[in-house]
Design a protein around this motif. Structure first.
Motif, mmCIF file in Angstrom:
data_model
loop_
_atom_site.group_PDB
_atom_site.id
_atom_site.type_symbol
_atom_site.label_atom_id
_atom_site.label_comp_id
_atom_site.label_asym_id
_atom_site.label_seq_id
_atom_site.Cartn_x
_atom_site.Cartn_y
_atom_site.Cartn_z
ATOM 1 N N LEU A 142 0.853 -1.187 0.000
ATOM 2 C CA LEU A 142 0.000 0.000 0.000
ATOM 3 C C LEU A 142 0.889 1.238 0.000
ATOM 4 C CD1 LEU A 142 -1.433 -2.433 1.537
ATOM 5 C CD2 LEU A 142 -2.767 -0.698 2.713
ATOM 6 N N LEU A 143 0.573 2.211 -0.846
ATOM 7 C CA LEU A 143 1.392 3.419 -0.931
ATOM 8 C C LEU A 143 0.529 4.657 -0.763
ATOM 9 C CD1 LEU A 143 4.069 4.887 -1.459
ATOM 10 C CD2 LEU A 143 3.555 4.759 -3.912
ATOM 11 N N ASP A 144 0.882 5.486 0.220
ATOM 12 C CA ASP A 144 0.214 6.765 0.440
ATOM 13 C C ASP A 144 1.233 7.868 0.171
ATOM 14 O OD1 ASP A 144 -1.658 8.660 1.147
ATOM 15 O OD2 ASP A 144 -1.158 8.572 3.273
ATOM 16 N N VAL A 145 1.083 8.529 -0.953
ATOM 17 C CA VAL A 145 1.990 9.598 -1.358
ATOM 18 C C VAL A 145 1.167 10.633 -2.118
ATOM 19 C CG1 VAL A 145 2.650 8.517 -3.548
ATOM 20 C CG2 VAL A 145 4.259 10.050 -2.408
ATOM 21 N N PRO A 146 1.431 11.941 -1.964
ATOM 22 C CA PRO A 146 0.575 12.961 -2.583
ATOM 23 C C PRO A 146 0.505 12.885 -4.105
ATOM 24 C CG PRO A 146 1.957 13.939 -0.887
ATOM 25 C CD PRO A 146 2.452 12.534 -1.091
ATOM 26 N N TYR A 147 1.613 12.545 -4.741
ATOM 27 C CA TYR A 147 1.627 12.498 -6.205
ATOM 28 C C TYR A 147 2.693 11.511 -6.665
ATOM 29 C CZ TYR A 147 5.682 15.509 -5.483
ATOM 30 O OH TYR A 147 6.879 16.007 -5.057
ATOM 31 N N GLY A 148 2.570 11.069 -7.907
ATOM 32 C CA GLY A 148 3.563 10.175 -8.484
ATOM 33 C C GLY A 148 3.229 8.709 -8.350
ATOM 34 N N GLY A 149 2.212 8.366 -7.576
ATOM 35 C CA GLY A 149 1.877 6.973 -7.360
ATOM 36 C C GLY A 149 1.352 6.276 -8.598
ATOM 37 N N GLU A 150 0.536 6.966 -9.374
ATOM 38 C CA GLU A 150 -0.051 6.381 -10.591
ATOM 39 C C GLU A 150 1.039 5.950 -11.566
ATOM 40 O OE1 GLU A 150 -2.944 5.583 -11.584
ATOM 41 O OE2 GLU A 150 -4.440 6.614 -10.343
ATOM 42 N N GLU A 151 1.997 6.853 -11.772
ATOM 43 C CA GLU A 151 3.075 6.551 -12.721
ATOM 44 C C GLU A 151 3.905 5.368 -12.242
ATOM 45 O OE1 GLU A 151 7.038 8.697 -14.688
ATOM 46 O OE2 GLU A 151 5.575 9.893 -13.548
ATOM 47 N N LEU A 152 4.218 5.333 -10.959
ATOM 48 C CA LEU A 152 4.993 4.220 -10.423
ATOM 49 C C LEU A 152 4.202 2.921 -10.531
ATOM 50 C CD1 LEU A 152 7.426 3.038 -8.968
ATOM 51 C CD2 LEU A 152 6.410 3.773 -6.790
ATOM 52 N N CYS A 153 2.915 2.981 -10.267
ATOM 53 C CA CYS A 153 2.070 1.799 -10.368
ATOM 54 C C CYS A 153 2.103 1.220 -11.776
ATOM 55 C CB CYS A 153 0.644 2.157 -9.970
ATOM 56 S SG CYS A 153 -0.497 0.776 -10.010
ATOM 57 N N ARG A 154 1.956 2.078 -12.780
ATOM 58 C CA ARG A 154 1.993 1.610 -14.178
ATOM 59 C C ARG A 154 3.345 1.017 -14.520
ATOM 60 N NH1 ARG A 154 -1.126 6.412 -14.973
ATOM 61 N NH2 ARG A 154 0.768 7.581 -15.449
ATOM 62 N N GLN A 155 4.408 1.673 -14.034
ATOM 63 C CA GLN A 155 5.757 1.191 -14.315
ATOM 64 C C GLN A 155 5.991 -0.195 -13.720
ATOM 65 O OE1 GLN A 155 8.875 3.854 -12.995
ATOM 66 N NE2 GLN A 155 10.390 2.215 -12.947
ATOM 67 N N LEU A 156 5.546 -0.411 -12.487
ATOM 68 C CA LEU A 156 5.744 -1.704 -11.838
ATOM 69 C C LEU A 156 4.959 -2.806 -12.541
ATOM 70 C CD1 LEU A 156 5.629 -0.695 -8.060
ATOM 71 C CD2 LEU A 156 7.632 -1.378 -9.383
ATOM 72 N N ARG A 157 3.745 -2.487 -12.960
ATOM 73 C CA ARG A 157 2.952 -3.511 -13.632
ATOM 74 C C ARG A 157 3.512 -3.811 -15.022
ATOM 75 N NH1 ARG A 157 -3.421 -2.868 -13.712
ATOM 76 N NH2 ARG A 157 -2.865 -0.970 -14.863
ATOM 77 N N ARG A 158 4.009 -2.750 -15.687
ATOM 78 C CA ARG A 158 4.550 -2.937 -17.036
ATOM 79 C C ARG A 158 5.868 -3.701 -17.012
ATOM 80 N NH1 ARG A 158 4.687 1.945 -18.151
ATOM 81 N NH2 ARG A 158 6.870 2.403 -17.686
ATOM 82 N N GLU A 159 6.760 -3.354 -16.094
ATOM 83 C CA GLU A 159 8.101 -3.933 -16.087
ATOM 84 C C GLU A 159 8.185 -5.251 -15.329
ATOM 85 O OE1 GLU A 159 11.036 -1.153 -14.852
ATOM 86 O OE2 GLU A 159 10.453 0.394 -16.304
#
Length: 261
Positions: A142-159
């Motif tokens: 679980l990640l609680d961060v104000p911004y940047g989470g969406e991009e990291l989520c996509r990157q982790l699922r893609r890579e």
């Protein structure tokens, strides 16, 4: 150049200088070292006076950051003598993923079903690295961060084909098996089985292990955590050479928590 202060045990029947400054190499990194004479019966007022003498000597030769001696009871006001202790924060963040796994294992918690909650005030390279490592090991991160989470989520699922759960509410954060805090959170009760505030330098460091060939080159009598932090910053110690454990696990597919439920 960093300063390095170490205790030196007096030799019986031998007259020695109480403070000796000299350059030395640790893992090929140069330090200005101050050896401070301190025996088991040395009065506190005496060895403190010697530490201050060594600190002044380091500052006089241009040192501004120092690795203090180990077990320095009560501390020293280093700023008064123009010095700052080396920060352990980068090292703590570097070790956050392995540290979390070690603490979970110590609690006897199953890694297969463990939930790991992370909170940070901003997205940083250190946070990305920690989230990535944890997502590769645990099913629920679980990640609680104000911004940047969406991009990291996509990157982790893609890579890597792994899932990151975004936007947890307070109840979901507090129900996780491990809570990793990169910044302070006054609203959380911290009742999780494992709570790791990697922003807090006053919290005890975990046991840190080096390969024997490197361990044999470290000086005795210095603050171990700050020494390793200095070596990591200099580049004399590579990431991964200092470790607290190596938990591993498989994981599947980016979901959002429904924060209104």
């Amino acid at each position: 150049m960093f300063g390095l202060l170490v205790w030196k045990t007096p030799q019986q029947g031998k007259r020695e200088k109480t403070v000796v400054l000299s350059e030395r190499s640790v893992l090929r990194a140069r330090f200005l070292q101050g050896e401070i004479l301190r025996g088991p019966r040395t009065p506190e007022a005496v060895w403190r006076r010697r530490v201050i003498q060594a600190a002044k000597g380091l500052r006089k030769r241009g040192v501004t950051r120092v690795v203090p001696p180990a077990d320095l009871e009560g501390g020293i006001n280093w700023e008064k003598y123009g010095l700052r202790p080396v920060s352990t924060l980068p090292l703590r963040r570097r070790l956050a993923a392995d540290w979390t796994g070690t603490l979970l294992a110590a609690q006897g918690l199953s890694q297969a079903g463990a939930k790991i909650a992370l909170s940070a005030a901003q997205m940083t390279g250190e946070l990305v690295r920690t989230v990535t490592e944890l997502s590769l090991r645990y099913r629920y991160v679980l990640l609680d961060v104000p911004y940047g989470g969406e991009e990291l989520c996509r990157q982790l699922r893609r890579e890597y084909g792994v899932s990151l759960l975004l936007g947890p509410d307070r109840e979901q954060m507090e129900s996780a098996g491990a809570l990793v805090l990169f910044d302070a959170r006054a609203d959380l009760r911290r009742r999780n089985p494992v709570v790791l505030p990697v922003y807090d330098e006053t919290a005890p460091m975990p046991p840190l292990y080096l390969p024997p060939a490197l361990e044999d080159q470290l000086p005795e009598g210095a603050d171990r955590g700050r020494l390793l932090a200095a070596l990591l910053e200099i580049g004399a110690l590579r990431p991964g050479q200092a470790a607290v454990g190596q938990p591993t696990l498989d994981i599947p597919p980016c979901k959002h928590y429904n924060t209104t439920s």
